[in-house]
Design an enzyme around this catalytic site. Structure first.
Site, PDB file in Angstrom:
ATOM      1  N   ARG A  46       0.854  -1.186   0.000  1.00  0.00           N
ATOM      2  CA  ARG A  46       0.000   0.000   0.000  1.00  0.00           C
ATOM      3  C   ARG A  46       0.893   1.241   0.000  1.00  0.00           C
ATOM      4  NH1 ARG A  46      -4.617  -0.398   3.853  1.00  0.00           N
ATOM      5  NH2 ARG A  46      -5.733  -1.067   2.012  1.00  0.00           N
TER       6      ARG A  46
ATOM      7  N   GLU B 210      -0.874  -7.102  -7.137  1.00  0.00           N
ATOM      8  CA  GLU B 210      -2.203  -7.305  -7.716  1.00  0.00           C
ATOM      9  C   GLU B 210      -2.359  -8.716  -8.279  1.00  0.00           C
ATOM     10  OE1 GLU B 210      -4.891  -5.483  -7.495  1.00  0.00           O
ATOM     11  OE2 GLU B 210      -3.891  -3.816  -6.491  1.00  0.00           O
TER      12      GLU B 210
ATOM     13  N   TYR C 180      -9.212  -4.657 -14.327  1.00  0.00           N
ATOM     14  CA  TYR C 180      -9.065  -4.240 -12.928  1.00  0.00           C
ATOM     15  C   TYR C 180      -7.594  -3.995 -12.591  1.00  0.00           C
ATOM     16  CZ  TYR C 180      -8.677  -4.143  -7.919  1.00  0.00           C
ATOM     17  OH  TYR C 180      -8.353  -3.752  -6.651  1.00  0.00           O
TER      18      TYR C 180
ATOM     19  N   ASP D  11     -13.413  -3.697  -7.726  1.00  0.00           N
ATOM     20  CA  ASP D  11     -13.405  -5.142  -7.515  1.00  0.00           C
ATOM     21  C   ASP D  11     -14.736  -5.593  -6.930  1.00  0.00           C
ATOM     22  OD1 ASP D  11     -13.324  -4.333  -4.873  1.00  0.00           O
ATOM     23  OD2 ASP D  11     -11.447  -5.345  -4.403  1.00  0.00           O
TER      24      ASP D  11
END
Length: 154
Positions: free
Chosen positions: A21, A33, A112, A130
């Site tokens: 993050r 991811e 995504y 998501d």
């Protein structure tokens, strides 16, 4: 207070400290991811740390053997994800793409993931929505249709 303000306030209070993050490196975002596909955040954290320590950049990953990549992936499951990372790293060699269409062209990357990379790494206006976000939106707007269906999402 608007819904957006409430969500942001909730996030600021409840967000978890995650190693992937608040980073800007598109390579590291990409790895996280891909690892997070079909795997829980809690399960991914130790694998991510170990993987990034061994393969800190595209070039290191590209120069590794697939057997070594699998060794560092061992236990995460869905080994095809590791294969896709390795193949894509070999295609890139040392420069991560900066355009959405080029990121989307990477093996195993869908809308995504490409949107997440564009948004997190490059601060571009792409929305990564998501299943969790869809669930929140479905509840917020009392959507009765199946939120997982493309027609409902649109």
């Amino acid at each position: 207070m608007s819904i957006q303000e409430k969500l942001i306030k909730w996030y600021e209070v409840n967000k978890r400290n995650l190693p992937f993050r608040d980073i800007k490196d598109p390579y590291k975002i990409w790895v996280s991811e891909i690892m997070l596909q079909q795997t829980t955040v809690t399960a991914v954290i130790p694998y991510y740390k170990r993987f990034i320590e061994r393969f800190p950049d595209i070039e290191t990953l590209a120069n590794a053997t697939i057997e070594e990549v699998y060794k560092y992936w061992e236990g995460l499951g869905y080994y095809r994800r590791a294969l896709h990372l390795h193949k894509s790293a070999n295609l890139m060699k040392d420069t991560f793409p900066t355009e959405y269409k080029d990121i989307l062209a990477l093996i195993g990357v869908g809308p995504y993931t490409a949107s997440a990379i564009m948004s997190f790494a490059y601060h571009k206006p792409y929305i990564a929505v998501d299943g969790n976000a869809l669930s929140v939106l479905g509840r917020l707007y009392a959507i009765e249709e199946n939120i997982a269906l493309n027609r409902t999402v649109k």
